[in-house]
Design a protein around this motif. Structure first.
Motif, PDB file in Angstrom:
ATOM      1  N   PHE A  82     -15.323  17.662 -23.887  1.00 53.49           N
ATOM      2  CA  PHE A  82     -15.490  17.460 -22.159  1.00 53.49           C
ATOM      3  C   PHE A  82     -14.992  15.900 -22.214  1.00 53.49           C
ATOM      4  O   PHE A  82     -15.125  15.343 -21.455  1.00 53.49           O
ATOM      5  CB  PHE A  82     -17.108  17.258 -22.302  1.00 53.49           C
ATOM      6  N   GLY A  83     -15.617  14.958 -23.832  1.00 49.77           N
ATOM      7  CA  GLY A  83     -15.509  13.516 -23.673  1.00 49.77           C
ATOM      8  C   GLY A  83     -13.590  13.231 -23.489  1.00 49.77           C
ATOM      9  O   GLY A  83     -13.315  12.203 -21.841  1.00 49.77           O
ATOM     10  N   TYR A  84     -13.297  13.921 -23.701  1.00 48.41           N
ATOM     11  CA  TYR A  84     -11.348  13.628 -23.148  1.00 48.41           C
ATOM     12  C   TYR A  84     -10.789  14.373 -22.009  1.00 48.41           C
ATOM     13  O   TYR A  84     -10.496  13.421 -21.172  1.00 48.41           O
ATOM     14  CB  TYR A  84     -10.358  14.805 -24.460  1.00 48.41           C
ATOM     15  N   ALA A  85     -11.666  15.947 -21.322  1.00 54.11           N
ATOM     16  CA  ALA A  85     -11.018  16.056 -20.026  1.00 54.11           C
ATOM     17  C   ALA A  85     -12.150  14.869 -19.158  1.00 54.11           C
ATOM     18  O   ALA A  85     -10.932  15.079 -18.293  1.00 54.11           O
ATOM     19  CB  ALA A  85     -12.018  17.823 -20.014  1.00 54.11           C
ATOM     20  N   ALA A  86     -12.625  14.451 -19.207  1.00 57.42           N
ATOM     21  CA  ALA A  86     -13.553  13.142 -18.313  1.00 57.42           C
ATOM     22  C   ALA A  86     -12.822  12.189 -18.129  1.00 57.42           C
ATOM     23  O   ALA A  86     -12.993  12.000 -17.098  1.00 57.42           O
ATOM     24  CB  ALA A  86     -14.688  12.700 -18.364  1.00 57.42           C
ATOM     25  N   GLN A  87     -11.739  12.008 -18.598  1.00 57.57           N
ATOM     26  CA  GLN A  87     -10.683  10.816 -18.492  1.00 57.57           C
ATOM     27  C   GLN A  87      -9.601  11.259 -16.915  1.00 57.57           C
ATOM     28  O   GLN A  87      -9.133   9.929 -17.021  1.00 57.57           O
ATOM     29  CB  GLN A  87      -9.667  10.282 -18.942  1.00 57.57           C
TER      30      GLN A  87
END
Length: 307
Positions: A82-87
């Motif tokens: 989710f942290g990767y996608a949030a970028q």
């Protein structure tokens, strides 16, 4: 459900919906792995204190191996995804993809445990997956070059996280039936923090994150994780698992609202159409889910694991 429990359900949906907002605000400065590690570590501290106060530390010590394994799938991997996608993805859009967790649970139970879904649940799966495919194609498949690739990877990360939640849920029903939920949740955060510590240190940003990014990481860990888990367990105790699982349907609504209000995200018509299909399929799958045997998966059991 009493008015007080309804208020708790709405508060839980609001907090878990806000997690996408905080990830969007923090991931750009921290990066995916440092933000994931901070979330797990900062959440583990108050949860560990609460576990000790409740006299359940012994349960964590006795079952630490399966708890740690499930914590990797239920916390470390989803937080990083989710942290990767949030970028790359808007907060509201990411939350819509993440709402597919019960669909992933049903698919995994079918493929792994040979739990063939009934007609209604199968219809929910088909409807929800059509929504996922349509929304993914609209945002990634129709784009060319590096932009399309980047969006495709972000959407893939958003879908890998629910698959990890589903796997963790199935494994938990096999290995953690006798473990108190608080011990499992706390141990999962500790396992995620330890696992992510070295990758987070390796990828720590060269430029110091701003105070706002730190505040987002703290809110993500304390409000959306350390406080939300006890709230959810209490709701299950008072209102039952099936009613508590309906929070899955509220999370994207709050995430869309927070993204529009605080980030100026414009809600696209295709978000609403794809989201309606995904949430409609999810609702049908949840409603049709039957209590699972000890070795099986129940979509209602995994539904709350969002972000």
């Amino acid at each position: 459900m009493t008015p007080a429990d309804t208020a708790r359900l709405l508060l839980l949906g609001a907090m878990w919906g806000a997690s996408y907002l905080f990830m969007r605000l923090g991931a750009g400065e921290f990066g995916a792995l440092p933000l994931a590690a901070l979330r797990a570590a900062l959440a583990a501290l108050p949860m560990l204190a609460w576990l000790a106060a409740s006299g359940q530390l012994d349960a964590l010590r006795r079952h630490w191996k399966p708890i740690a394994l499930i914590g990797l799938a239920n916390s470390a991997l989803p937080y990083a995804c989710f942290g990767y996608a949030a970028q790359s993805l808007e907060a509201g859009l990411a939350s819509i993809f993440a709402a597919a967790t019960p669909l992933m649970s049903a698919l995994l139970a079918w493929a792994w445990l040979d739990e063939r879904p009934g007609t209604r649940r199968l219809a929910g799966l088909v409807i929800g997956l059509l929504g996922v495919i349509a929304l993914a194609w609209q945002h990634a498949g129709a784009r060319d070059g590096s932009e399309g690739t980047q969006l495709a990877l972000a959407i893939g990360a958003c879908l890998l996280a629910p698959l990890a939640y589903a796997f963790a849920g199935c494994l938990a029903q096999r290995r953690l039936q006798a473990v108190p939920p608080l011990a499992a949740a706390t141990g999962g955060q500790l396992a995620a923090a330890v696992t992510l510590a070295l990758p987070a240190a390796w990828t720590w940003p060269a430029q110091a994150p701003s105070a706002g990014a730190w505040a987002s990481a703290a809110a993500l860990a304390l409000a959306c994780t350390a406080f939300a888990y006890p709230l959810f367990f209490g709701l299950i105790h008072r209102a039952g698992q099936a009613r508590a699982a309906t929070v899955t349907l509220l999370i994207p609504l709050f995430a869309l609202a927070w993204g529009a209000l605080f980030l100026g995200e414009r809600i696209q018509p295709d978000w609403l159409l794809g989201g309606a299909l995904i949430l409609g399929g999810t609702a049908l799958a949840l409603r049709a889910a039957r209590p699972a045997p000890a070795a099986g998966c129940d979509a209602r059991h995994h539904a709350p694991q969002r972000a």
